[in-house]
Design a protein around this motif. Structure first.
Motif, PDB file in Angstrom:
ATOM      1  N   THR A  81       0.842  -1.184   0.000  1.00 24.87           N
ATOM      2  CA  THR A  81       0.000   0.000   0.000  1.00 24.87           C
ATOM      3  C   THR A  81       0.883   1.241   0.000  1.00 24.87           C
ATOM      4  OG1 THR A  81      -1.697  -1.192   1.210  1.00 24.87           O
ATOM      5  CG2 THR A  81      -1.844   1.202   1.231  1.00 24.87           C
ATOM      6  N   TYR A  82       0.587   2.143  -0.913  1.00 25.68           N
ATOM      7  CA  TYR A  82       1.342   3.386  -1.060  1.00 25.68           C
ATOM      8  C   TYR A  82       0.419   4.556  -0.777  1.00 25.68           C
ATOM      9  CZ  TYR A  82       5.004   0.640  -3.287  1.00 25.68           C
ATOM     10  OH  TYR A  82       6.000  -0.276  -3.537  1.00 25.68           O
ATOM     11  N   GLU A  83       0.939   5.529  -0.030  1.00 24.89           N
ATOM     12  CA  GLU A  83       0.185   6.741   0.263  1.00 24.89           C
ATOM     13  C   GLU A  83       0.854   7.920  -0.431  1.00 24.89           C
ATOM     14  OE1 GLU A  83      -0.158   7.434   4.450  1.00 24.89           O
ATOM     15  OE2 GLU A  83      -1.496   5.712   4.746  1.00 24.89           O
ATOM     16  N   CYS A  84       0.051   8.757  -1.047  1.00 27.38           N
ATOM     17  CA  CYS A  84       0.550   9.995  -1.633  1.00 27.38           C
ATOM     18  C   CYS A  84       0.166  11.132  -0.699  1.00 27.38           C
ATOM     19  CB  CYS A  84      -0.077  10.219  -3.017  1.00 27.38           C
ATOM     20  SG  CYS A  84       0.353  11.837  -3.726  1.00 27.38           S
ATOM     21  N   ARG A  85       1.161  11.808  -0.169  1.00 24.34           N
ATOM     22  CA  ARG A  85       0.938  12.949   0.728  1.00 24.34           C
ATOM     23  C   ARG A  85       1.705  14.143   0.179  1.00 24.34           C
ATOM     24  NH1 ARG A  85      -1.070  11.933   5.829  1.00 24.34           N
ATOM     25  NH2 ARG A  85      -1.345   9.728   6.319  1.00 24.34           N
ATOM     26  N   LEU A 132      -3.156  14.023   2.892  1.00 24.65           N
ATOM     27  CA  LEU A 132      -3.247  12.750   2.194  1.00 24.65           C
ATOM     28  C   LEU A 132      -4.053  12.958   0.911  1.00 24.65           C
ATOM     29  CD1 LEU A 132      -2.789   9.658   2.141  1.00 24.65           C
ATOM     30  CD2 LEU A 132      -4.933   9.433   3.409  1.00 24.65           C
ATOM     31  N   SER A 186      -3.986  10.407  -1.900  1.00 29.06           N
ATOM     32  CA  SER A 186      -4.545   9.119  -2.345  1.00 29.06           C
ATOM     33  C   SER A 186      -3.810   7.963  -1.687  1.00 29.06           C
ATOM     34  CB  SER A 186      -4.473   8.992  -3.869  1.00 29.06           C
ATOM     35  OG  SER A 186      -3.134   8.918  -4.287  1.00 29.06           O
ATOM     36  N   ILE A 187      -4.490   6.810  -1.689  1.00 28.17           N
ATOM     37  CA  ILE A 187      -3.909   5.566  -1.208  1.00 28.17           C
ATOM     38  C   ILE A 187      -4.057   4.563  -2.343  1.00 28.17           C
ATOM     39  CG2 ILE A 187      -4.070   3.688   0.466  1.00 28.17           C
ATOM     40  CD1 ILE A 187      -5.307   5.700   2.430  1.00 28.17           C
ATOM     41  N   ILE A 188      -2.943   3.932  -2.712  1.00 23.84           N
ATOM     42  CA  ILE A 188      -2.954   2.988  -3.823  1.00 23.84           C
ATOM     43  C   ILE A 188      -2.406   1.658  -3.343  1.00 23.84           C
ATOM     44  CG2 ILE A 188      -1.970   2.465  -6.088  1.00 23.84           C
ATOM     45  CD1 ILE A 188      -1.967   5.474  -6.625  1.00 23.84           C
ATOM     46  N   SER A 189      -3.131   0.591  -3.663  1.00 18.42           N
ATOM     47  CA  SER A 189      -2.679  -0.755  -3.339  1.00 18.42           C
ATOM     48  C   SER A 189      -2.084  -1.355  -4.601  1.00 18.42           C
ATOM     49  CB  SER A 189      -3.856  -1.588  -2.845  1.00 18.42           C
ATOM     50  OG  SER A 189      -3.418  -2.890  -2.540  1.00 18.42           O
TER      51      SER A 189
END
Length: 177
Positions: A30-34, A45, A47-50
């Motif tokens: 899981t990656y978070e874009c902040r 925050l 987006s959150i990408i799996s």
């Protein structure tokens, strides 16, 4: 190795997209874009990408009940292998086979597979860590994962995923790809 970059380093129009090059199985997660907003001195925050990474050599094998089946797996050549694990997701933390420092580790092995599995080559020449599953049964149907722990990088790596379907005798359209 520089495998990460931004789509647009100037971040024009607010584009903060990430490029991940030469993706490996170990990149799954899981990656978070902040983004950090200077005017408010806070991060936000976006987006959150799996990310799911599937090995390029995923295979499906159909076998007839009672046969011995080889589930092929080949680690990178010339790299020292510290341990090999064959697992099935439905077994949790118990494995089909765990092989470390030149010997089997029965403590981590599911009882159903004891005395029914072996490595094709215990010396693992040329990275061959293929599994022989003896006298397969319908209950052996499932998705098997082959992973190695590399001494050089001190990390584990998923090498292949194999879907095994076991059918009753006489019903087999067997393939060993």
């Amino acid at each position: 190795m520089n495998r990460v970059d931004l789509q647009d380093r100037q971040m024009k129009d607010g584009d903060v997209s990430l490029i991940l090059k030469n993706v490996t199985i170990n990149d799954a997660g899981t990656y978070e874009c902040r983004v950090f907003m200077a005017e408010t001195d806070t991060s936000q925050l976006i987006s959150i990408i799996s990310l799911r990474v599937v090995p390029p050599d995923q295979k499906t094998i159909t076998a007839e009940s009672g046969q011995d089946v080889t589930l092929t797996c080949r680690a990178p050549r010339g790299k020292p292998i510290r341990a090999v694990k064959w697992s099935r997701a439905d077994l949790g933390d118990i494995y089909v086979l765990w092989y470390q420092n030149g010997q089997y580790v029965p403590y981590y092995q599911h009882a159903f597979f004891k005395k029914r599995v072996d490595l094709q080559d215990r010396q693992m020449k040329d990275g061959d860590v293929s599994l022989i599953l003896k006298n397969v049964k319908i209950i052996d149907t499932g998705t098997y994962e082959c992973g190695v722990f590399m001494a050089e990088t001190d990390s584990s790596q998923l090498i292949s995923i194999i879907s095994l379907k076991v059918v009753p005798p006489g019903e087999c359209v067997c393939d060993q790809r």
